[in-house]
Design a protein around this motif. Structure first.
Motif, PDB file in Angstrom:
ATOM      1  N   GLU A  53      -9.545  13.532   4.535  1.00 56.20           N
ATOM      2  CA  GLU A  53     -10.155  12.059   3.840  1.00 56.20           C
ATOM      3  C   GLU A  53      -8.970  11.016   4.390  1.00 56.20           C
ATOM      4  N   THR A  54      -7.868  11.197   4.390  1.00 55.24           N
ATOM      5  CA  THR A  54      -6.978  10.288   4.712  1.00 55.24           C
ATOM      6  C   THR A  54      -6.754   9.931   6.387  1.00 55.24           C
ATOM      7  N   ASP A  56      -9.614  10.007   8.088  1.00 57.81           N
ATOM      8  CA  ASP A  56     -10.716   9.512   8.341  1.00 57.81           C
ATOM      9  C   ASP A  56     -10.791   7.866   7.858  1.00 57.81           C
ATOM     10  N   LYS A  57      -9.862   7.757   6.731  1.00 63.05           N
ATOM     11  CA  LYS A  57      -9.733   6.131   6.374  1.00 63.05           C
ATOM     12  C   LYS A  57      -8.878   5.569   7.320  1.00 63.05           C
ATOM     13  N   TYR A  59      -8.918   6.297  10.558  1.00 58.92           N
ATOM     14  CA  TYR A  59      -9.752   5.900  11.631  1.00 58.92           C
ATOM     15  C   TYR A  59     -10.441   4.598  11.435  1.00 58.92           C
ATOM     16  N   GLU A  60     -10.994   4.498  10.325  1.00 58.29           N
ATOM     17  CA  GLU A  60     -11.698   3.255   9.867  1.00 58.29           C
ATOM     18  C   GLU A  60     -10.843   2.093   9.786  1.00 58.29           C
ATOM     19  N   VAL A  61      -9.760   1.929   9.201  1.00 59.53           N
ATOM     20  CA  VAL A  61      -8.780   1.086   9.259  1.00 59.53           C
ATOM     21  C   VAL A  61      -8.458   0.555  10.997  1.00 59.53           C
ATOM     22  N   LYS A  64     -11.435  -1.057  12.471  1.00 58.77           N
ATOM     23  CA  LYS A  64     -11.769  -2.397  12.047  1.00 58.77           C
ATOM     24  C   LYS A  64     -10.728  -3.512  12.510  1.00 58.77           C
ATOM     25  N   LEU A  97      -3.643  -0.641   6.336  1.00 64.45           N
ATOM     26  CA  LEU A  97      -3.456   0.638   5.708  1.00 64.45           C
ATOM     27  C   LEU A  97      -2.602   0.534   4.397  1.00 64.45           C
ATOM     28  N   GLU A 100      -5.547  -0.906   1.993  1.00 68.93           N
ATOM     29  CA  GLU A 100      -6.554   0.283   2.051  1.00 68.93           C
ATOM     30  C   GLU A 100      -5.889   1.431   0.865  1.00 68.93           C
ATOM     31  N   PHE A 101      -4.815   1.807   1.076  1.00 74.32           N
ATOM     32  CA  PHE A 101      -4.138   2.905   0.277  1.00 74.32           C
ATOM     33  C   PHE A 101      -3.240   2.290  -1.003  1.00 74.32           C
TER      34      PHE A 101
END
Length: 134
Positions: A53-54, A56-57, A59-61, A64, A97, A100-101
């Motif tokens: 999950e980390t 994947d996040k 990747y998205e950041v 973007k 990041l 996001e986190f």
């Protein structure tokens, strides 16, 4: 009772011989001064396995921040520079990041982040430390 005896350790292929009733002679394939290497090659990498999950996040950041198409294929080993990122882009990725986190990345940690895997590993470490404080 069986016993195992070894011949002098010379560079010979591994083989087995039955010598006598209860003993086995084994020649190992290495010499006394040279044992098989346990090192990994430069193509293999052992890393802390961040949660999927980390990754994947991350990747998205990265997608973007670098305005990459959604179907861009990334892997944990992908370097930001391979995606066209310069040092300012890398700073923006780290800031994304952090947001996001909900973490704060120290400058010395930020400088070591060059791949998606490194980013995910730093995040896991910081999130874990944050949870431990609570």
């Amino acid at each position: 009772m069986s016993s195992i005896a070894t011949a002098s350790l010379t560079k010979l292929p591994i083989n087995h011989q039955i010598s006598g009733r209860n003993s086995i002679l084994v020649n190992a394939g290495w010499s006394r001064t040279s044992f098989p290497s346990l090192k990994t090659s430069h193509h293999c990498r052992i890393s802390c396995a961040a949660k999927p999950e980390t990754v994947d996040k991350v990747y998205e950041v990265v997608k973007k921040q670098l305005a990459l198409p959604p179907d861009t294929q990334l892997s944990p080993a992908t370097k930001f520079t391979e995606l066209g990122a310069d040092s300012l882009d890398t700073v923006e990725i780290v800031m994304g990041l952090e947001e996001e986190f909900d973490i704060s990345v120290e400058e010395e940690n930020a400088e070591s982040i060059t791949t998606i895997q490194e980013a995910a590993d730093v995040i896991e470490k910081l999130v874990s430390a944050k949870v431990d404080k609570c």
